[in-house]
Design a protein around this motif. Structure first.
Motif, PDB file in Angstrom:
ATOM      1  N   VAL A 133      -1.783  10.816  -0.835  1.00 49.24           N
ATOM      2  CA  VAL A 133      -0.715  10.019  -0.210  1.00 49.24           C
ATOM      3  C   VAL A 133      -0.614  10.278   1.299  1.00 49.24           C
ATOM      4  O   VAL A 133      -0.234   9.380   2.060  1.00 49.24           O
ATOM      5  CB  VAL A 133       0.647  10.251  -0.925  1.00 49.24           C
ATOM      6  N   ARG A 134      -1.009  11.494   1.713  1.00 50.96           N
ATOM      7  CA  ARG A 134      -0.948  11.826   3.154  1.00 50.96           C
ATOM      8  C   ARG A 134      -1.888  10.967   3.987  1.00 50.96           C
ATOM      9  O   ARG A 134      -1.764  10.903   5.199  1.00 50.96           O
ATOM     10  CB  ARG A 134      -1.274  13.304   3.354  1.00 50.96           C
ATOM     11  N   LYS A 135      -2.847  10.328   3.354  1.00 52.71           N
ATOM     12  CA  LYS A 135      -3.831   9.511   4.103  1.00 52.71           C
ATOM     13  C   LYS A 135      -3.301   8.105   4.404  1.00 52.71           C
ATOM     14  O   LYS A 135      -3.959   7.326   5.079  1.00 52.71           O
ATOM     15  CB  LYS A 135      -5.104   9.342   3.275  1.00 52.71           C
ATOM     16  N   HIS A 136      -2.121   7.757   3.853  1.00 55.06           N
ATOM     17  CA  HIS A 136      -1.675   6.352   3.899  1.00 55.06           C
ATOM     18  C   HIS A 136      -0.488   6.105   4.807  1.00 55.06           C
ATOM     19  O   HIS A 136       0.369   6.964   4.923  1.00 55.06           O
ATOM     20  CB  HIS A 136      -1.350   5.886   2.485  1.00 55.06           C
ATOM     21  N   PRO A 137      -0.382   4.910   5.420  1.00 60.80           N
ATOM     22  CA  PRO A 137      -1.360   3.822   5.340  1.00 60.80           C
ATOM     23  C   PRO A 137      -2.651   4.198   6.086  1.00 60.80           C
ATOM     24  O   PRO A 137      -2.586   4.607   7.258  1.00 60.80           O
ATOM     25  CB  PRO A 137      -0.660   2.657   6.044  1.00 60.80           C
ATOM     26  N   CYS A 141       0.858  -1.187   0.000  1.00 57.22           N
ATOM     27  CA  CYS A 141       0.000   0.000   0.000  1.00 57.22           C
ATOM     28  C   CYS A 141       0.891   1.233   0.000  1.00 57.22           C
ATOM     29  O   CYS A 141       2.100   1.132   0.216  1.00 57.22           O
ATOM     30  CB  CYS A 141      -0.935   0.012   1.213  1.00 57.22           C
ATOM     31  N   GLN A 142       0.272   2.371  -0.205  1.00 56.24           N
ATOM     32  CA  GLN A 142       1.040   3.612  -0.161  1.00 56.24           C
ATOM     33  C   GLN A 142       1.399   3.989   1.266  1.00 56.24           C
ATOM     34  O   GLN A 142       0.702   3.609   2.218  1.00 56.24           O
ATOM     35  CB  GLN A 142       0.204   4.750  -0.736  1.00 56.24           C
ATOM     36  N   GLY A 143       2.489   4.741   1.398  1.00 56.55           N
ATOM     37  CA  GLY A 143       2.883   5.294   2.692  1.00 56.55           C
ATOM     38  C   GLY A 143       3.399   6.695   2.449  1.00 56.55           C
ATOM     39  O   GLY A 143       4.204   6.905   1.524  1.00 56.55           O
ATOM     40  N   VAL A 144       2.932   7.642   3.224  1.00 61.11           N
ATOM     41  CA  VAL A 144       3.329   9.039   2.980  1.00 61.11           C
ATOM     42  C   VAL A 144       4.859   9.167   3.018  1.00 61.11           C
ATOM     43  O   VAL A 144       5.510   8.674   3.938  1.00 61.11           O
ATOM     44  CB  VAL A 144       2.639  10.002   3.978  1.00 61.11           C
ATOM     45  N   PRO A 145       5.439   9.786   1.995  1.00 59.48           N
ATOM     46  CA  PRO A 145       6.906   9.901   1.971  1.00 59.48           C
ATOM     47  C   PRO A 145       7.416  11.059   2.817  1.00 59.48           C
ATOM     48  O   PRO A 145       6.686  12.012   3.089  1.00 59.48           O
ATOM     49  CB  PRO A 145       7.215  10.155   0.492  1.00 59.48           C
ATOM     50  N   SER A 146       8.683  10.964   3.191  1.00 61.33           N
ATOM     51  CA  SER A 146       9.339  12.044   3.931  1.00 61.33           C
ATOM     52  C   SER A 146       9.443  13.277   3.020  1.00 61.33           C
ATOM     53  O   SER A 146       9.326  13.164   1.795  1.00 61.33           O
ATOM     54  CB  SER A 146      10.736  11.600   4.359  1.00 61.33           C
ATOM     55  N   LEU A 147       9.725  14.441   3.622  1.00 60.38           N
ATOM     56  CA  LEU A 147       9.755  15.687   2.825  1.00 60.38           C
ATOM     57  C   LEU A 147      10.759  15.651   1.671  1.00 60.38           C
ATOM     58  O   LEU A 147      10.423  16.058   0.558  1.00 60.38           O
ATOM     59  CB  LEU A 147      10.010  16.896   3.746  1.00 60.38           C
ATOM     60  N   PRO A 148      12.005  15.158   1.876  1.00 65.03           N
ATOM     61  CA  PRO A 148      12.923  15.118   0.729  1.00 65.03           C
ATOM     62  C   PRO A 148      12.400  14.260  -0.428  1.00 65.03           C
ATOM     63  O   PRO A 148      12.583  14.594  -1.590  1.00 65.03           O
ATOM     64  CB  PRO A 148      14.206  14.493   1.318  1.00 65.03           C
ATOM     65  N   ILE A 149      11.705  13.164  -0.080  1.00 60.34           N
ATOM     66  CA  ILE A 149      11.165  12.296  -1.140  1.00 60.34           C
ATOM     67  C   ILE A 149       9.970  12.992  -1.811  1.00 60.34           C
ATOM     68  O   ILE A 149       9.772  12.905  -3.023  1.00 60.34           O
ATOM     69  CB  ILE A 149      10.786  10.906  -0.581  1.00 60.34           C
ATOM     70  N   GLN A 150       9.218  13.737  -1.012  1.00 67.99           N
ATOM     71  CA  GLN A 150       8.116  14.514  -1.617  1.00 67.99           C
ATOM     72  C   GLN A 150       8.676  15.499  -2.636  1.00 67.99           C
ATOM     73  O   GLN A 150       8.135  15.667  -3.733  1.00 67.99           O
ATOM     74  CB  GLN A 150       7.350  15.281  -0.537  1.00 67.99           C
ATOM     75  N   GLU A 151       9.777  16.149  -2.276  1.00 63.32           N
ATOM     76  CA  GLU A 151      10.413  17.119  -3.186  1.00 63.32           C
ATOM     77  C   GLU A 151      10.849  16.429  -4.479  1.00 63.32           C
ATOM     78  O   GLU A 151      10.661  16.954  -5.573  1.00 63.32           O
ATOM     79  CB  GLU A 151      11.642  17.757  -2.515  1.00 63.32           C
ATOM     80  N   PHE A 152      11.443  15.254  -4.316  1.00 56.94           N
ATOM     81  CA  PHE A 152      11.912  14.495  -5.481  1.00 56.94           C
ATOM     82  C   PHE A 152      10.726  14.162  -6.404  1.00 56.94           C
ATOM     83  O   PHE A 152      10.796  14.359  -7.619  1.00 56.94           O
ATOM     84  CB  PHE A 152      12.605  13.203  -5.010  1.00 56.94           C
TER      85      PHE A 152
END
Ligand SMILES: Cc1cc2nc3c(=O)[nH]c(=O)nc-3n(C[C@H](O)[C@H](O)[C@H](O)COP(=O)(O)O)c2cc1C
Length: 192
Positions: free
Chosen positions: A169-173, A139-150
């Motif tokens: 994505v912020r809702k997951h898991p 399932c999806q998992g909200v990424p950390s800020l650097p990964i969000q930037e990427f």
């Protein structure tokens, strides 16, 4: 009545996981909670176990965050070190930032590009090492800020797409993801 209950088989099960920001850990805890209802279930971080020690269990749920489109290095490392034809059966799980719901061709292509190798890795190692593989959950998992930037810079194509992506994505898991992980655990147990 549940098949396992009827046979009275109580399995020794390990749920082990690699998680940096807690998403995969949340799924690992859900699987562990479900397994614990009828079996002897142990929950450990991957760094607390060795490949040889996996043979102390009849069933191993092994989970990982998705890194660089594949299982994270510690998960790959332990799978690579598993001896051929081990005693335990294996089930996999992973969390990733890539969208996986919806059926657009772009979503499918992005999932294959950015998380598909996680599935390939579980299946490949199971084939090569003759592990009885019982399937995987992701399932999806909200990424950390650097990964969000990427993701924003390298993958997302418009401001609107970003808005939709980050909101989702912020809702997951999510609690639904947790419930699905628990039914995955039940399904694996019924086949083990
Ligand atoms: C170094 C790094 C690389 C990542 N690479 C990917 C990737 O290639 N594909 C993807 O879908 N998610 C990627 N992610 C996002 C994570 O897989 C996702 O946020 C996951 O839920 C994190 O799990 P955790 O909280 O258990 O660490 C990456 C995260 C990190 C920290």
């Amino acid at each position: 009545m549940h098949q396992v209950e009827r046979r009275g088989v109580r399995l020794k099960v390990l749920v082990t996981y690699y998680s940096e920001t807690g998403n995969t850990e949340k799924i690992a805890r859900a699987i562990h909670e479900e397994v614990s209802k009828e079996h002897e279930a142990h929950l450990k971080k991957i760094k607390e176990v060795t490949a040889d020690a996996l043979n102390n269990y009849e069933l191993v749920f092994l989970g990982s965050a998705c890194h660089s489109a594949d299982l994270a290095a510690p998960a790959k490392k332990i799978l690579d070190a598993v001896p051929t034809s081990p005693k335990f059966k294996l089930a996999g799980f992973f969390t990733h930032a890539t969208l996986c719901s919806g059926d657009s061709a772009r979503t499918q292509k992005l999932f294959d590009r950015w998380a598909g190798k996680c599935i390939v890795s579980f299946e490949k190692v199971s084939m090569e090492k003759r592990i009885d593989f019982k399937g995987y959950y992701h399932c999806q998992g909200v990424p950390s800020l650097p990964i969000q930037e990427f993701i924003k810079k390298e993958i997302i194509e418009s401001a609107d797409e970003w808005k939709g992506y980050i909101k989702e994505v912020r809702k997951h898991p999510s609690s639904e993801d947790v419930q699905k992980a628990k039914s995955f655990a039940r399904e694996v147990l019924s086949k083990s």
